[in-house]
Design an enzyme around this catalytic site. Structure first.
Site, PDB file in Angstrom:
ATOM      1  N   GLY A   1       0.831  -1.194   0.000  1.00 25.64           N
ATOM      2  CA  GLY A   1       0.000   0.000   0.000  1.00 25.64           C
ATOM      3  C   GLY A   1       0.863   1.240   0.000  1.00 25.64           C
TER       4      GLY A   1
ATOM      5  CD  GLN B   1       3.930   5.646   2.505  1.00 28.58           C
ATOM      6  OE1 GLN B   1       2.898   5.120   2.139  1.00 28.58           O
ATOM      7  NE2 GLN B   1       4.996   4.946   2.870  1.00 28.58           N
TER       8      GLN B   1
ATOM      9  CB  CYS C   1       6.370   1.651   6.519  1.00 31.50           C
ATOM     10  SG  CYS C   1       5.742   3.220   5.909  1.00 31.50           S
ATOM     11  CG  LEU C   2       6.792   0.974   0.327  1.00 35.46           C
ATOM     12  CD1 LEU C   2       5.945   1.306  -0.892  1.00 35.46           C
ATOM     13  CD2 LEU C   2       7.857  -0.052  -0.031  1.00 35.46           C
TER      14      LEU C   2
ATOM     15  CG  HIS D   1       0.681   0.653   7.468  1.00 32.97           C
ATOM     16  ND1 HIS D   1       1.796   0.164   8.129  1.00 32.97           N
ATOM     17  CD2 HIS D   1       1.159   1.520   6.526  1.00 32.97           C
ATOM     18  CE1 HIS D   1       2.883   0.724   7.614  1.00 32.97           C
ATOM     19  NE2 HIS D   1       2.518   1.545   6.635  1.00 32.97           N
ATOM     20  CD  GLU D   2      -0.597   2.043   3.143  1.00 33.07           C
ATOM     21  OE1 GLU D   2      -0.191   3.214   3.008  1.00 33.07           O
ATOM     22  OE2 GLU D   2       0.170   1.056   3.191  1.00 33.07           O
TER      23      GLU D   2
ATOM     24  CG  HIS E   1       1.308   6.471   5.888  1.00 34.35           C
ATOM     25  ND1 HIS E   1       2.568   6.832   6.281  1.00 34.35           N
ATOM     26  CD2 HIS E   1       1.399   5.161   5.538  1.00 34.35           C
ATOM     27  CE1 HIS E   1       3.388   5.792   6.179  1.00 34.35           C
ATOM     28  NE2 HIS E   1       2.704   4.760   5.739  1.00 34.35           N
TER      29      HIS E   1
HETATM   30 NI    NI Z   1       3.557   2.883   5.382  1.00 32.60          NI
END
Ligand code: NI
Length: 169
Positions: A39, A44, A92-93, A134-135, A138
């Protein structure tokens, strides 16, 4: 992690179906696919808007989880459907190379809007519920380490899972 945008509350999308929104979503999909992410949230890639995407097909980062249809979710809301939480490993990216053991609600309903402004909602459990929590975090400036009650379970992927092949972040 550390960039100010990742610690901010993002703004709601007010114009649907615009070329700018389509371009943002295309950039997000390209980024998520290129990095094998499950995701991605707009902050991000430096855009402070309430847009998240997620999808799980056969993902080498998450080899044992159920698929999630590719979803574009704008101005999302999440309602837990029970108090029960489950813990699981997350990456997480924006925190490349690391993993943490994070509690999340096990059963949630989420809702939001498509790229063209159509409302939809889903009731989900397990990994799908984890990914959307999680997303959406953000969009409120929350990265997963802030959800961890026990930071001894936060570390480098190669140290936590030494037997596992190194995976791209
Ligand atoms: Ni993330």
């Amino acid at each position: 992690m550390g960039h100010p945008i990742l610690g901010e509350k993002s703004r709601a999308v007010t114009e649907f179906g615009s070329p700018a929104l389509a371009s943002l979503i295309e950039d997000m999909l390209d980024t998520m696919h290129a990095l094998n992410g499950a995701g991605l949230a707009a902050p991000q890639i430096g855009v402070s808007l309430r847009v998240v995407i997620f999808a799980v097909e056969s993902n080498p980062r998450y080899p044992h989880v159920e698929p999630i249809p590719q979803t574009i979710l704008i101005n999302p809301e999440i309602i837990p459907l029970s108090d029960a939480q489950e813990s699981g490993w997350e990456g997480c990216l924006s925190i490349p190379g690391m993993r943490g053991w994070v509690p999340r609600y096990a059963h949630v309903r989420y809702s939001g809007y498509t790229q063209t402004g159509e409302f939809f909602e889903r009731e989900v459990r397990g990994f799908h519920a984890r990914v959307v929590q999680h997303e959406v975090d953000h969009l409120d400036g929350v990265l997963y380490p802030l959800r961890m009650p026990d930071l001894t379970r936060f570390g480098f992927e190669q140290e936590l899972f030494p037997a596992t092949a190194v995976m791209p972040e």
